[in-house]
Structure formats: C-alpha cells, structure tokens
Design an enzyme around this catalytic site. Structure first.
Site, PDB file in Angstrom:
ATOM      1  N   CYS A  74       0.820  -1.227   0.000  1.00 51.38           N
ATOM      2  CA  CYS A  74       0.000   0.000   0.000  1.00 51.38           C
ATOM      3  C   CYS A  74       0.849   1.270   0.000  1.00 51.38           C
ATOM      4  O   CYS A  74       0.350   2.349  -0.316  1.00 51.38           O
ATOM      5  CB  CYS A  74      -0.933   0.013   1.200  1.00 51.38           C
ATOM      6  SG  CYS A  74      -2.009  -1.413   1.260  1.00 51.38           S
TER       7      CYS A  74
ATOM      8  N   HIS B 118      -3.341   7.332   2.374  1.00 52.76           N
ATOM      9  CA  HIS B 118      -3.787   6.031   1.868  1.00 52.76           C
ATOM     10  C   HIS B 118      -5.169   5.734   2.458  1.00 52.76           C
ATOM     11  O   HIS B 118      -5.389   5.893   3.659  1.00 52.76           O
ATOM     12  CB  HIS B 118      -2.764   4.958   2.262  1.00 52.76           C
ATOM     13  CG  HIS B 118      -3.246   3.569   2.041  1.00 52.76           C
ATOM     14  ND1 HIS B 118      -3.873   3.178   0.876  1.00 52.76           N
ATOM     15  CD2 HIS B 118      -3.206   2.457   2.839  1.00 52.76           C
ATOM     16  CE1 HIS B 118      -4.199   1.899   0.967  1.00 52.76           C
ATOM     17  NE2 HIS B 118      -3.809   1.440   2.152  1.00 52.76           N
TER      18      HIS B 118
ATOM     19  N   ASN C 114     -10.280  -0.134   0.019  1.00 52.19           N
ATOM     20  CA  ASN C 114      -8.820   0.037   0.068  1.00 52.19           C
ATOM     21  C   ASN C 114      -8.230  -0.527  -1.230  1.00 52.19           C
ATOM     22  O   ASN C 114      -8.225  -1.738  -1.438  1.00 52.19           O
ATOM     23  CB  ASN C 114      -8.295  -0.724   1.297  1.00 52.19           C
ATOM     24  CG  ASN C 114      -6.784  -0.696   1.412  1.00 52.19           C
ATOM     25  OD1 ASN C 114      -6.085  -0.305   0.482  1.00 52.19           O
ATOM     26  ND2 ASN C 114      -6.281  -1.137   2.556  1.00 52.19           N
TER      27      ASN C 114
HETATM   28  O1  UT7 Z   1      -3.842  -0.998   3.463  1.00 52.65           O
HETATM   29  C1  UT7 Z   1      -3.054  -1.829   4.233  1.00 52.65           C
HETATM   30  C2  UT7 Z   1      -3.103  -1.466   5.610  1.00 52.65           C
HETATM   31  N1  UT7 Z   1      -4.255  -2.059   6.252  1.00 52.65           N
HETATM   32  C3  UT7 Z   1      -4.925  -1.365   7.154  1.00 52.65           C
HETATM   33  O2  UT7 Z   1      -4.653  -0.219   7.373  1.00 52.65           O
HETATM   34  C4  UT7 Z   1      -5.978  -2.064   7.958  1.00 52.65           C
HETATM   35  C5  UT7 Z   1      -5.892  -1.638   9.393  1.00 52.65           C
HETATM   36  N2  UT7 Z   1      -6.874  -2.263  10.241  1.00 52.65           N
HETATM   37  C6  UT7 Z   1      -8.189  -1.961  10.194  1.00 52.65           C
HETATM   38  O3  UT7 Z   1      -8.596  -1.145   9.386  1.00 52.65           O
HETATM   39  C7  UT7 Z   1      -9.112  -2.596  11.191  1.00 52.65           C
HETATM   40  O4  UT7 Z   1      -8.352  -3.258  12.172  1.00 52.65           O
HETATM   41  C8  UT7 Z   1     -10.110  -3.592  10.552  1.00 52.65           C
HETATM   42  C9  UT7 Z   1     -11.147  -2.835   9.739  1.00 52.65           C
HETATM   43  C10 UT7 Z   1      -9.382  -4.578   9.659  1.00 52.65           C
HETATM   44  C11 UT7 Z   1     -10.856  -4.367  11.638  1.00 52.65           C
HETATM   45  O5  UT7 Z   1     -11.499  -3.458  12.513  1.00 52.65           O
HETATM   46  P1  UT7 Z   1     -11.358  -3.650  14.086  1.00 52.65           P
HETATM   47  O6  UT7 Z   1     -12.164  -2.594  14.718  1.00 52.65           O
HETATM   48  O7  UT7 Z   1      -9.888  -3.685  14.402  1.00 52.65           O
HETATM   49  O8  UT7 Z   1     -12.058  -5.033  14.317  1.00 52.65           O
HETATM   50  P2  UT7 Z   1     -11.451  -6.370  14.974  1.00 52.65           P
HETATM   51  O9  UT7 Z   1     -10.479  -6.997  14.045  1.00 52.65           O
HETATM   52  O10 UT7 Z   1     -11.025  -6.069  16.358  1.00 52.65           O
HETATM   53  O11 UT7 Z   1     -12.737  -7.272  15.046  1.00 52.65           O
HETATM   54  C12 UT7 Z   1     -13.831  -6.938  15.892  1.00 52.65           C
HETATM   55  C13 UT7 Z   1     -14.890  -7.987  15.736  1.00 52.65           C
HETATM   56  C14 UT7 Z   1     -14.371  -9.415  15.876  1.00 52.65           C
HETATM   57  O12 UT7 Z   1     -15.362 -10.169  16.531  1.00 52.65           O
HETATM   58  P3  UT7 Z   1     -15.274 -10.453  18.111  1.00 52.65           P
HETATM   59  O13 UT7 Z   1     -13.987 -11.183  18.314  1.00 52.65           O
HETATM   60  O14 UT7 Z   1     -15.314  -9.108  18.768  1.00 52.65           O
HETATM   61  O15 UT7 Z   1     -16.488 -11.278  18.360  1.00 52.65           O
HETATM   62  C15 UT7 Z   1     -14.247  -9.891  14.458  1.00 52.65           C
HETATM   63  O16 UT7 Z   1     -14.373 -11.283  14.346  1.00 52.65           O
HETATM   64  O17 UT7 Z   1     -15.461  -7.904  14.441  1.00 52.65           O
HETATM   65  C16 UT7 Z   1     -15.416  -9.202  13.816  1.00 52.65           C
HETATM   66  N3  UT7 Z   1     -15.288  -9.004  12.394  1.00 52.65           N
HETATM   67  C17 UT7 Z   1     -16.343  -8.794  11.596  1.00 52.65           C
HETATM   68  N4  UT7 Z   1     -17.652  -8.743  11.843  1.00 52.65           N
HETATM   69  C18 UT7 Z   1     -18.485  -8.501  10.805  1.00 52.65           C
HETATM   70  C19 UT7 Z   1     -14.155  -8.958  11.659  1.00 52.65           C
HETATM   71  N5  UT7 Z   1     -14.465  -8.734  10.373  1.00 52.65           N
HETATM   72  C20 UT7 Z   1     -15.809  -8.630  10.306  1.00 52.65           C
HETATM   73  C21 UT7 Z   1     -16.734  -8.388   9.260  1.00 52.65           C
HETATM   74  N6  UT7 Z   1     -18.035  -8.322   9.569  1.00 52.65           N
HETATM   75  N7  UT7 Z   1     -16.333  -8.185   7.989  1.00 52.65           N
END
Ligand code: UT7
Length: 320
Positions: A111, A247, A277
């Site tokens: 990225c 980004h 993204n």
């Molecule tokens: O471009 C390259 C660089 N990449 C990035 O910059 C990405 C950086 N990271 C992020 O943008 C965020 O961390 C994400 C959008 C990927 C995830 O958001 P988050 O607030 O960090 O969520 P999380 O990973 O902590 O997940 C929270 C909950 C989990 O469930 P539990 O364990 O709380 O029950 C996940 O299993 O959300 C769940 N989850 C989803 N639920 C519905 C993860 N993906 C999904 C989904 N839909 N698509």
C-alpha cells in the site's frame, strides 16, 4: 530540479459490489463495514486486469498533462497484484501508451508503493536522470483476498491511478520513507509461484493475512510521525498544508491521524466509501478525483502519505 505533477488519471472497474453484496458472501453486515472502515462499496474486476486499468489511468494522465507520450522517459509502476510478472507491468504500459523513449520498471511496497514510486521518480529527476516520469499505482486486490475471510475481503477494492510529473527548476518536493521488516508478519501474502506450493490445497498463506489491529495501531502512530518529519524538515507549520492525501485504508485511521496532528479533518479528503482500500492505487485515484473536481490550485501544498505491508510508510510534501 523538482518534479511537478502536471497530469492525473484513474480507472476503476465497471462492476461494483456494495456491502450488502458482501453480506451475501460472508458473515458480515453493511453496518459493521461502514462503522469500522467507512467503506460502502468497492469496484471489482471482471474483464479488466491490473495492467488494463493502469493503461487507461496512464492515458488519462498523459492527456491531462498535455505532454506527448514520447517525452516520457521513466515509467514506475507500483503494484503487488499484477497478473503479469514478465514483462514487467511498466513495459506493458509503455507499449500501450506509446512512451517509446521511456525506461520502465515495477516496484512493490504494497500500500506504500505509490508514494515510494513517486519518491523514486523525484530522485531520478533531482539527479538529472530523467525529465518526465509517469508514476502508476494499480491493483487487483480481489485476486489477493480470500473471499471466505470476512476480516479481509470486505476491505479491499480494485483500481488504478497515475500521475505525470515533469522537472521544473523551482518547486517543492520533500520526501520521507521508512520500513520495519521486524513487523512484517502483521500483513502478508505469499506468492503462488513459490516452491512447493500445492495448488490442490486450500492454502490460506497465498491470500492476504492481516492482524488488523496491529496494522491499525501502526498506521495511527506512524502517519502523524512522518507528516511531522516532513514539516520539520521543510520548516513549515501544519496550517500551511492545504490537503493531506492519505492512503485510503480505513476512515477511522484517517480521522485518528488528523486528531493526533490536531489538524482540520476537512483537509483530509476521503473516498474509501466508493472504492474500499485499493492499496497502491488509493492515493493517485484520490488525487485524480480532486484534480478533476478542480479542488487543487497551483501553489497549494499537499502531503501524500502511504502505509502498509512491510511494514512500510512513506510521504511526500509537494506543491501543486
Ligand atoms: O492498506 C493496508 C493497511 N491495512 C490497514 O490499514 C488495515 C488496518 N486495520 C483496520 O482497518 C481494522 O483493524 C479492521 C477494519 C481490519 C478491523 O477493525 P477492528 O475494529 O480492528 O475489528 P477487529 O479486528 O477487532 O474485530 C472486531 C470484531 C471481531 O469479533 P469479536 O472477536 O469481537 O467477536 C471480528 O471477528 O469484528 C469481527 N469481524 C467482523 N464482523 C463482521 C471482523 N471482520 C468482520 C466483518 N463483519 N467483515
């Protein structure tokens, strides 16, 4: 000598998939994706390829610049998802746009790729090694994600953006670039060409694997840091910057970076709602949208900042 952007172009696939379409494929919801990422829909390739989108973006950038393709002497193509390995994607673009006098090569920094490619082109110009460069970021992220993994497949989209830059005596360009390979495990995707890869097995490692929270925390810390690094090096204040083009990974990352910098969020344009993204393509796509809307005025100061796998992060301070 400094390279000034004199043309921009972009291209995204025709087909769109909104969050409700995603919810029909994996266990997710429009509400979750919007709230956590700011993404509403993304464009996904059908007939298009990374190179075909790049060619269209490049043609539009060249047309926008008013510079004949024969005057381009360098093509840098940032991608981590090109379908073609040899010849390099930059040579494919060179052939298609008729940039017969250019040398071209690809550059992969995920990225961060567009910003690293842009900075490399600036270095060529500063060294007198080229005068006119075409810098492209293009990705088919839909080929890289595991469409059964809701934690990654909802985030990404496909597209391409390009800029033409030309050497000028006066102007502003300050660059910064960093990598931290020790944190590489946070965001990976192994090549499907690697030795011993068993094509008959469902091999998760050949799709994007990400520790989202680790990458999130890294981005929120490093993006403000590198912006401050550029401002300090140039000896100017934050208030002198007209646009921060970050980004487009996640709306919350952009908002958190603005907050940390104590900067006005209205100076941080965003379009991840429409495209998701698009990795190395996100910054040039956004730049092109702004340019075509007439939002960029000559003399305005812009900071572009990318971050991602590596982990890596880079930025450029330029004058429009
Ligand atoms: O471009 C390259 C660089 N990449 C990035 O910059 C990405 C950086 N990271 C992020 O943008 C965020 O961390 C994400 C959008 C990927 C995830 O958001 P988050 O607030 O960090 O969520 P999380 O990973 O902590 O997940 C929270 C909950 C989990 O469930 P539990 O364990 O709380 O029950 C996940 O299993 O959300 C769940 N989850 C989803 N639920 C519905 C993860 N993906 C999904 C989904 N839909 N698509």
């Amino acid at each position: 000598m400094v390279g000034r952007i004199c043309g921009t172009g972009s291209c995204v696939p025709q087909r769109t998939m909104d969050n409700n379409d995603m919810a029909r494929i994996v266990d997710t919801s429009d509400e979750w994706i919007r709230e956590r990422t700011g993404v509403v829909r993304r464009h996904i390739i059908e007939e298009e390829t990374t190179v075909s989108m790049a060619v269209q973006a490049a043609e539009r950038a060249i047309e926008n610049s008013g510079i004949p393709a024969e005057e381009i002497d360098l093509i840098l193509f940032a991608t981590s998802s090109s379908e073609v390995i040899m010849p390099c994607a930059a040579c494919e673009v060179q052939r298609a746009v008729g940039a017969v006098n250019a040398a071209g090569f690809d550059l992969n920094a995920a990225c961060t790729g567009f910003v690293f490619a842009f900075n490399t082109a600036q270095a060529y110009i500063a060294a007198g090694m080229c005068r006119t460069a075409l810098v492209i970021g293009a990705e088919s992220m839909s080929n890289m994600v595991d469409w059964t993994d809701r934690s990654t497949c909802v985030l990404f989209g496909d597209g391409a953006g390009a800029v033409v830059i030309r050497a000028e005596e006066n102007g502003l360009c300050r660059t910064a670039a960093h990598s931290d390979g020790k944190k590489g495990k946070a965001l990976t995707c192994l090549s499907r060409h690697r030795k011993g890869w068993d094509k008959t097995q469902d091999d998760k490692e050949s799709y994007i694997q990400m520790d989202g929270q680790d990458v999130f925390k890294f981005a929120v810390r490093k993006v403000p840091e590198i912006i401050e690094e550029l401002l300090e090096a140039e000896g100017i204040g934050l208030e002198e910057i007209d646009h921060f083009i970050l980004h487009q990974a996640n709306r919350r990352i952009v908002e958190a970076a603005a907050k940390r910098l104590k900067a006005d969020i209205s100076k941080f344009p965003m379009d991840m709602d429409e495209y998701g993204n698009t990795s190395a393509a996100s910054i040039p796509i956004l730049l092109d949208e702004m340019n075509r809307k007439g939002l960029l005025q000559r003399g305005q100061k812009i900071i572009m900042a990318g971050f991602g796998a590596g982990l890596s992060w880079g930025a450029s301070l330029i004058e429009w």
